[in-house]
Design an enzyme around this catalytic site. Sequence first.
Site, mmCIF file in Angstrom:
data_model
loop_
_atom_site.group_PDB
_atom_site.id
_atom_site.type_symbol
_atom_site.label_atom_id
_atom_site.label_comp_id
_atom_site.label_asym_id
_atom_site.label_seq_id
_atom_site.Cartn_x
_atom_site.Cartn_y
_atom_site.Cartn_z
ATOM 1 N N ASN A 12 33.077 1.588 43.796
ATOM 2 C CA ASN A 12 33.790 2.008 42.588
ATOM 3 C C ASN A 12 34.803 3.118 42.840
ATOM 4 O OD1 ASN A 12 30.960 2.942 42.955
ATOM 5 N ND2 ASN A 12 31.567 4.521 41.512
ATOM 6 N N THR A 28 14.632 -7.820 21.348
ATOM 7 C CA THR A 28 15.589 -8.677 20.640
ATOM 8 C C THR A 28 16.977 -8.497 21.247
ATOM 9 O OG1 THR A 28 14.275 -8.557 18.646
ATOM 10 C CG2 THR A 28 16.576 -9.206 18.358
ATOM 11 N N GLY A 48 25.248 -2.348 33.741
ATOM 12 C CA GLY A 48 25.093 -2.298 35.195
ATOM 13 C C GLY A 48 23.929 -1.420 35.628
ATOM 14 N N CYS A 71 31.912 17.195 39.358
ATOM 15 C CA CYS A 71 31.672 18.610 39.107
ATOM 16 C C CYS A 71 30.207 18.778 38.731
ATOM 17 C CB CYS A 71 32.573 19.056 37.962
ATOM 18 S SG CYS A 71 32.713 20.806 37.832
ATOM 19 N N SER A 84 28.472 -5.897 34.741
ATOM 20 C CA SER A 84 28.562 -5.121 33.503
ATOM 21 C C SER A 84 29.784 -5.563 32.697
ATOM 22 C CB SER A 84 28.681 -3.636 33.868
ATOM 23 O OG SER A 84 28.855 -2.860 32.721
ATOM 24 N N ALA A 85 29.608 -5.721 31.384
ATOM 25 C CA ALA A 85 30.698 -6.265 30.545
ATOM 26 C C ALA A 85 31.889 -5.317 30.412
ATOM 27 C CB ALA A 85 30.154 -6.604 29.158
ATOM 28 N N HIS A 86 31.618 -4.006 30.339
ATOM 29 C CA HIS A 86 32.739 -3.107 29.993
ATOM 30 C C HIS A 86 33.710 -2.894 31.151
ATOM 31 C CE1 HIS A 86 31.538 0.974 31.673
ATOM 32 N NE2 HIS A 86 30.392 0.352 31.777
HETATM 33 N N1 PLP Z 1 27.516 0.154 39.550
HETATM 34 C C1 PLP Z 1 28.818 0.420 39.781
HETATM 35 C C2 PLP Z 1 29.400 0.085 41.112
HETATM 36 C C3 PLP Z 1 29.597 0.980 38.772
HETATM 37 O O1 PLP Z 1 30.889 1.255 39.011
HETATM 38 C C4 PLP Z 1 29.005 1.282 37.529
HETATM 39 C C5 PLP Z 1 29.779 1.946 36.463
HETATM 40 O O2 PLP Z 1 30.618 2.783 36.732
HETATM 41 C C6 PLP Z 1 27.647 0.966 37.339
HETATM 42 C C7 PLP Z 1 26.941 0.412 38.371
HETATM 43 C C8 PLP Z 1 26.960 1.239 36.039
HETATM 44 O O3 PLP Z 1 27.335 0.297 35.055
HETATM 45 P P1 PLP Z 1 27.128 0.611 33.507
HETATM 46 O O4 PLP Z 1 28.171 1.612 33.113
HETATM 47 O O5 PLP Z 1 27.322 -0.710 32.823
HETATM 48 O O6 PLP Z 1 25.733 1.110 33.343
#
Ligand code: PLP
Length: 392
Positions: free
Chosen positions: A152, A238, A72, A326, A200-202
Amino acid sequence: MRRVYLDNNATTRMRQEVLDAMLPYLGDLYGNPSSVHAFGRVTRKAIDDARAQVAGLIGAESPEEVIFTSGGTESDNFAIRGVAHALKSKGDHIITSTIEHHAVLNTCKALEKEGYRISSIGVDKDGIVDVDALTEAITDKTILISIMYANNEVGTIEPIEAIGSIARQRGVSFHTDAVQAVGKIPFRVCDLNVDLLSLSAHKIYGPKGVGALYIRKKTKITPMLSGGHHEMSKRAGTENVPGIVGLGRASELAGAELPREAAHLTALRDRLYRGILERIDSVRLNGHPQARLANTLNVSFTYLEGESIILNLDMEGVAVSTGSACTSGSLEPSHVLTAMGVDPVNAQGSIRFSLGRDTTGDDIDYVLTVLPPIVARLRAMSPLYEGQAKKK
Ligand code: PLP
């Protein structure tokens, strides 16, 4: 000890099906996708398939509009820097919001140092971006609008479709950071009027270190990396084949399960909130009451510090996170809650519970058993709460 993971907005546990799909590409299927021989053709096909799977999840017109990245953060950087640099001769003005992820905020700050002008649009008390202020901020020098799809920290869902049509009418490129929205909200990019979308995959039960940027056909963008002609000459290097395969499989599963998953998560999230309200006083919901991610519950326990609650919950096996970060030893209230006008006392006491596909009713009940005594114990030691109790 029982362990309950309620920090799925930070990251998710990779699904077994995703791991199974990836494993061959960490073993025998190691060819370079750019090689013309059979070893390369196998991995090239795997990438093409994954591209189609991601395109399917987000409703892209063509898989070629999906570019794989390292996650992301890179997608956000690529979208914002890439468009800013490509359109430099057209204008120097970028519009974003005050509640973006730091991947967007700090990219904009860096561009400000390069001479671009940034307008940060505020939000209301629920975290919804002020669309009128955004519209008024557009000038003939505006080249990009970047507004996140879902926040988030508090889970508020932004009016992306409306912002997209304003951007389209005014001829301004529109990027949305959809890292928290993908797999949680059903949408099709063609209906949203977005030109660029980060994922983002994770966050969707895939591997870490891989993501994608959707780039609508004909969008002007300058690549960030110099090198070979990978990813339609938009992202050199790659490819991370196992990661990309994992993202593809995770996307396919997310799309298939989204409606059922959203209903399951909403029910558990609301059960958690109701339970908290029944057991604990002086509690405040942060985020929009309705337009909110099904898995996200951000609550302030007034007069407490979120960090103390997190540490105490951790000792009971429960993983959650706080909105406040923090920074260099001092407790800075979250920029998101501050932008929403949450007072510092409530902002300090905020906790984010982010549920996931593995969360069960028993997990919620366990949290509702261990959390109230923690809050009571900490409040008994809180001079702020003491003072308030005496007033009552
Ligand atoms: N954007 C948002 C809204 C996110 O919550 C996050 C990850 O917490 C990111 C971007 C960043 O993604 P990544 O951890 O894959 O770099």
